[in-house]
Write an enzyme that holds these catalytic residues in place. Sequence first.
Site, PDB file in Angstrom:
ATOM      1  N   LYS A 225       2.142  -3.307   7.321  1.00 26.63           N
ATOM      2  CA  LYS A 225       2.430  -3.494   5.882  1.00 26.63           C
ATOM      3  C   LYS A 225       3.879  -3.082   5.591  1.00 26.63           C
ATOM      4  O   LYS A 225       4.568  -3.721   4.797  1.00 26.63           O
ATOM      5  CB  LYS A 225       1.461  -2.674   5.016  1.00 26.63           C
ATOM      6  CG  LYS A 225       0.030  -3.163   5.003  1.00 26.63           C
ATOM      7  CD  LYS A 225      -0.159  -4.562   4.424  1.00 26.63           C
ATOM      8  CE  LYS A 225       0.047  -4.637   2.930  1.00 26.63           C
ATOM      9  NZ  LYS A 225      -0.308  -5.971   2.384  1.00 26.63           N
TER      10      LYS A 225
ATOM     11  N   THR B 227       0.815  -1.216   0.000  1.00 27.28           N
ATOM     12  CA  THR B 227       0.000   0.000   0.000  1.00 27.28           C
ATOM     13  C   THR B 227       0.850   1.268   0.000  1.00 27.28           C
ATOM     14  O   THR B 227       1.978   1.267   0.494  1.00 27.28           O
ATOM     15  CB  THR B 227      -0.903  -0.004   1.261  1.00 27.28           C
ATOM     16  OG1 THR B 227      -1.487   1.281   1.420  1.00 27.28           O
ATOM     17  CG2 THR B 227      -0.113  -0.285   2.535  1.00 27.28           C
ATOM     18  N   ASP B 228       0.264   2.352  -0.492  1.00 25.49           N
ATOM     19  CA  ASP B 228       0.946   3.652  -0.430  1.00 25.49           C
ATOM     20  C   ASP B 228       0.995   4.190   0.997  1.00 25.49           C
ATOM     21  O   ASP B 228       1.744   5.125   1.288  1.00 25.49           O
ATOM     22  CB  ASP B 228       0.275   4.670  -1.367  1.00 25.49           C
ATOM     23  CG  ASP B 228      -1.194   4.953  -1.034  1.00 25.49           C
ATOM     24  OD1 ASP B 228      -1.750   4.342  -0.091  1.00 25.49           O
ATOM     25  OD2 ASP B 228      -1.793   5.803  -1.730  1.00 25.49           O
ATOM     26  N   GLU B 229       0.197   3.580   1.904  1.00 25.65           N
ATOM     27  CA  GLU B 229       0.131   4.116   3.270  1.00 25.65           C
ATOM     28  C   GLU B 229       1.447   3.936   4.025  1.00 25.65           C
ATOM     29  O   GLU B 229       1.671   4.586   5.045  1.00 25.65           O
ATOM     30  CB  GLU B 229      -1.046   3.490   4.034  1.00 25.65           C
ATOM     31  CG  GLU B 229      -2.352   3.721   3.300  1.00 25.65           C
ATOM     32  CD  GLU B 229      -3.608   3.416   4.104  1.00 25.65           C
ATOM     33  OE1 GLU B 229      -3.560   3.430   5.332  1.00 25.65           O
ATOM     34  OE2 GLU B 229      -4.650   3.182   3.464  1.00 25.65           O
TER      35      GLU B 229
ATOM     36  N   TYR C 296      -1.987  -0.518  10.911  1.00 30.50           N
ATOM     37  CA  TYR C 296      -2.114  -1.189   9.609  1.00 30.50           C
ATOM     38  C   TYR C 296      -0.900  -0.879   8.730  1.00 30.50           C
ATOM     39  O   TYR C 296      -0.230  -1.789   8.238  1.00 30.50           O
ATOM     40  CB  TYR C 296      -3.407  -0.742   8.905  1.00 30.50           C
ATOM     41  CG  TYR C 296      -3.400  -1.058   7.412  1.00 30.50           C
ATOM     42  CD1 TYR C 296      -3.389  -2.375   6.957  1.00 30.50           C
ATOM     43  CD2 TYR C 296      -3.387  -0.032   6.454  1.00 30.50           C
ATOM     44  CE1 TYR C 296      -3.367  -2.668   5.596  1.00 30.50           C
ATOM     45  CE2 TYR C 296      -3.369  -0.324   5.095  1.00 30.50           C
ATOM     46  CZ  TYR C 296      -3.357  -1.643   4.668  1.00 30.50           C
ATOM     47  OH  TYR C 296      -3.323  -1.931   3.326  1.00 30.50           O
TER      48      TYR C 296
HETATM   49  P1  NAD Z   1      -9.495  -7.551   2.076  1.00 30.49           P
HETATM   50  O1  NAD Z   1      -9.467  -7.229   3.533  1.00 30.49           O
HETATM   51  O2  NAD Z   1     -10.729  -7.285   1.289  1.00 30.49           O
HETATM   52  O3  NAD Z   1      -9.153  -9.104   1.857  1.00 30.49           O
HETATM   53  C1  NAD Z   1      -8.129  -9.740   2.536  1.00 30.49           C
HETATM   54  C2  NAD Z   1      -8.244 -11.236   2.266  1.00 30.49           C
HETATM   55  O4  NAD Z   1      -7.158 -11.893   2.939  1.00 30.49           O
HETATM   56  C3  NAD Z   1      -9.535 -11.851   2.795  1.00 30.49           C
HETATM   57  O5  NAD Z   1     -10.082 -12.733   1.829  1.00 30.49           O
HETATM   58  C4  NAD Z   1      -9.098 -12.617   4.042  1.00 30.49           C
HETATM   59  O6  NAD Z   1      -9.900 -13.765   4.305  1.00 30.49           O
HETATM   60  C5  NAD Z   1      -7.675 -13.010   3.656  1.00 30.49           C
HETATM   61  N1  NAD Z   1      -6.821 -13.226   4.827  1.00 30.49           N
HETATM   62  C6  NAD Z   1      -6.696 -12.415   5.915  1.00 30.49           C
HETATM   63  N2  NAD Z   1      -5.826 -12.953   6.785  1.00 30.49           N
HETATM   64  C7  NAD Z   1      -5.370 -14.100   6.230  1.00 30.49           C
HETATM   65  C8  NAD Z   1      -4.445 -15.086   6.634  1.00 30.49           C
HETATM   66  N3  NAD Z   1      -3.812 -14.992   7.809  1.00 30.49           N
HETATM   67  N4  NAD Z   1      -4.198 -16.129   5.817  1.00 30.49           N
HETATM   68  C9  NAD Z   1      -4.852 -16.243   4.632  1.00 30.49           C
HETATM   69  N5  NAD Z   1      -5.754 -15.347   4.199  1.00 30.49           N
HETATM   70  C10 NAD Z   1      -6.007 -14.285   4.987  1.00 30.49           C
HETATM   71  O7  NAD Z   1      -8.248  -6.791   1.465  1.00 30.49           O
HETATM   72  P2  NAD Z   1      -8.095  -6.099   0.033  1.00 30.49           P
HETATM   73  O8  NAD Z   1      -8.682  -4.759   0.077  1.00 30.49           O
HETATM   74  O9  NAD Z   1      -8.521  -7.048  -1.014  1.00 30.49           O
HETATM   75  O10 NAD Z   1      -6.512  -5.921  -0.008  1.00 30.49           O
HETATM   76  C11 NAD Z   1      -5.662  -6.914  -0.587  1.00 30.49           C
HETATM   77  C12 NAD Z   1      -4.221  -6.470  -0.405  1.00 30.49           C
HETATM   78  O11 NAD Z   1      -4.032  -5.205  -1.029  1.00 30.49           O
HETATM   79  C13 NAD Z   1      -3.811  -6.292   1.060  1.00 30.49           C
HETATM   80  O12 NAD Z   1      -2.510  -6.788   1.208  1.00 30.49           O
HETATM   81  C14 NAD Z   1      -3.865  -4.789   1.276  1.00 30.49           C
HETATM   82  O13 NAD Z   1      -2.939  -4.391   2.258  1.00 30.49           O
HETATM   83  C15 NAD Z   1      -3.471  -4.290  -0.103  1.00 30.49           C
HETATM   84  N6  NAD Z   1      -4.022  -2.950  -0.436  1.00 30.49           N
HETATM   85  C16 NAD Z   1      -5.372  -2.732  -0.438  1.00 30.49           C
HETATM   86  C17 NAD Z   1      -5.846  -1.476  -0.793  1.00 30.49           C
HETATM   87  C18 NAD Z   1      -7.325  -1.184  -0.866  1.00 30.49           C
HETATM   88  O14 NAD Z   1      -7.693  -0.044  -1.185  1.00 30.49           O
HETATM   89  N7  NAD Z   1      -8.199  -2.134  -0.611  1.00 30.49           N
HETATM   90  C19 NAD Z   1      -4.965  -0.436  -1.107  1.00 30.49           C
HETATM   91  C20 NAD Z   1      -3.592  -0.697  -1.072  1.00 30.49           C
HETATM   92  C21 NAD Z   1      -3.129  -1.970  -0.748  1.00 30.49           C
HETATM   93  P1  TYD Z   2     -10.894   3.851   4.031  1.00 32.38           P
HETATM   94  O1  TYD Z   2     -11.824   3.408   2.939  1.00 32.38           O
HETATM   95  O2  TYD Z   2     -11.019   3.225   5.381  1.00 32.38           O
HETATM   96  O3  TYD Z   2      -9.412   3.704   3.451  1.00 32.38           O
HETATM   97  P2  TYD Z   2      -7.992   4.242   4.050  1.00 32.38           P
HETATM   98  O4  TYD Z   2      -8.165   4.630   5.468  1.00 32.38           O
HETATM   99  O5  TYD Z   2      -7.139   3.015   3.905  1.00 32.38           O
HETATM  100  O6  TYD Z   2      -7.580   5.382   3.175  1.00 32.38           O
HETATM  101  O7  TYD Z   2     -11.064   5.406   4.213  1.00 32.38           O
HETATM  102  C1  TYD Z   2     -10.878   6.298   3.132  1.00 32.38           C
HETATM  103  C2  TYD Z   2     -10.980   7.690   3.682  1.00 32.38           C
HETATM  104  O8  TYD Z   2     -12.323   7.927   4.110  1.00 32.38           O
HETATM  105  C3  TYD Z   2     -10.104   7.913   4.906  1.00 32.38           C
HETATM  106  O9  TYD Z   2      -9.572   9.252   4.845  1.00 32.38           O
HETATM  107  C4  TYD Z   2     -11.061   7.791   6.073  1.00 32.38           C
HETATM  108  C5  TYD Z   2     -12.383   8.288   5.490  1.00 32.38           C
HETATM  109  N1  TYD Z   2     -13.601   7.666   6.059  1.00 32.38           N
HETATM  110  C6  TYD Z   2     -14.653   8.470   6.498  1.00 32.38           C
HETATM  111  O10 TYD Z   2     -14.581   9.715   6.437  1.00 32.38           O
HETATM  112  N2  TYD Z   2     -15.774   7.862   6.977  1.00 32.38           N
HETATM  113  C7  TYD Z   2     -15.881   6.516   7.083  1.00 32.38           C
HETATM  114  O11 TYD Z   2     -16.931   6.014   7.588  1.00 32.38           O
HETATM  115  C8  TYD Z   2     -14.807   5.700   6.611  1.00 32.38           C
HETATM  116  C9  TYD Z   2     -14.884   4.189   6.690  1.00 32.38           C
HETATM  117  C10 TYD Z   2     -13.683   6.305   6.099  1.00 32.38           C
END
Ligand code: NAD
Ligand code: TYD
Length: 360
Positions: free
Chosen positions: A162, A132-134, A158
């Site tokens: 990561k 992630t960019d975070e 989080y």
């Molecule tokens: P998500 O939370 O929707 O899904 C995570 C999946 O991992 C789930 O299916 C869960 O069952 C599985 N999981 C969790 N713990 C596990 C374990 N110990 N062993 C096996 N499986 C396990 O997450 P996502 O949004 O699909 O994100 C996927 C990846 O991308 C993550 O690594 C996250 O950090 C990264 N990412 C997500 C975003 C975003 O905007 N969603 C942005 C940047 C990076």
């Molecule tokens: P989120 O989808 O949780 O992603 P991330 O924290 O990983 O960026 O949140 C996106 C942005 O929206 C973040 O700045 C927090 C804000 N947010 C709200 O304002 N209200 C909400 O109920 C949630 C879940 C997030």
Amino acid sequence: MIFITGGAGFIGSNFVLDWLAQNDEPVINFDKLTYAGNINNLASVRQDPRHIFVQGDIGDTAQVAALLAQYKPRAIVHFAAESHVDRSIHGPAAFVETNVNGTFGLLEAARSYWSALPDTEKAVFRFLHVSTDEVYGTLGPTDAPFTENTQYAPNSPYSASKAASDHLVRSYHHTYGLPTLTTNCSNNYGSYHFPEKLIPLIITNARAGKPLPIYGDGQQVRDWLYVSDHCAAIRRVLEAGKPGEVYNVGGWNEKANLDVVHTLCDILDELDPKATGSYRDQITYVTDRPGHDRRYAIDARKIERELGWKPKETFDTGIRKTVQWYLTNQDWVKDVQSGDYLKWVEKNYEQRQSSVEDKQ
Ligand code: NAD
Ligand code: TYD
């Protein structure tokens, strides 16, 4: 074949579905099925012999090692993680367990499998780590976007977990020569997005007539990446990325949260109007997230320059598709809004100070 972790989550299931739609190469989908994993995301490939689903924990090195020995994948694409910042604030231990220890266990299984491969297979094997960019921390309004060389400065449990996993992946390349690839992407949005994250939460709350919670002043900025664009970027990095390298993936769509919420309300007003008034009337300001990062922005020029990838969707096109997906998949929403989800809503929102003011 390829071995995917976390393929029942939001991005992982989109990746599996896109992969099988474009490719005959089978996928082993290894997922623990936590609250965020939803096997129904994969309903359309349930009977597909190219999709092998195995439930398990990435920290279980013995189980992963046995599967690698049995299926002999040419690559591992690692999505599995605990992924929600607010949950990491309430309960960081699970984040350290899965994102740090789990990634370590997976790396150990991968290293031992890869070390024993014949030279030709060893040379083409890849371990792609999705991050992630975070990990780069937060930006001021006029700061340049994150590049692959930006110093790590994670601010939440989080992002710290990561960051730790990124460092472990880096070290396995540097020390053992494991052919790793790391992608750091911005906020994804699209189909199968669990409604604890901003965009699906706003869509589902709006339609249910519930408050649309804005943390703090709503002026925090995120870069939004349509999930199919992200999946295409991962396929491209897997195909042509250079081992040991990091690629930032972004959508070139910086938006303030309040603007995102307004856009969602306006699209819903058009596609699914309320009997009276606008969905904007449901906007409610709530207590801010502790340590809330103000701005994320990605400089995605390296992946474009070196691998020729750039996003296809603009925010306008992607967000419209996303709202339409939620409107036509209401059964999916109903199914996930049970059990753990309900407990989470209670914990996260009922403890926050309620509405400060309503804004249009
Ligand atoms: P998500 O939370 O929707 O899904 C995570 C999946 O991992 C789930 O299916 C869960 O069952 C599985 N999981 C969790 N713990 C596990 C374990 N110990 N062993 C096996 N499986 C396990 O997450 P996502 O949004 O699909 O994100 C996927 C990846 O991308 C993550 O690594 C996250 O950090 C990264 N990412 C997500 C975003 C975003 O905007 N969603 C942005 C940047 C990076
Ligand atoms: P989120 O989808 O949780 O992603 P991330 O924290 O990983 O960026 O949140 C996106 C942005 O929206 C973040 O700045 C927090 C804000 N947010 C709200 O304002 N209200 C909400 O109920 C949630 C879940 C997030």
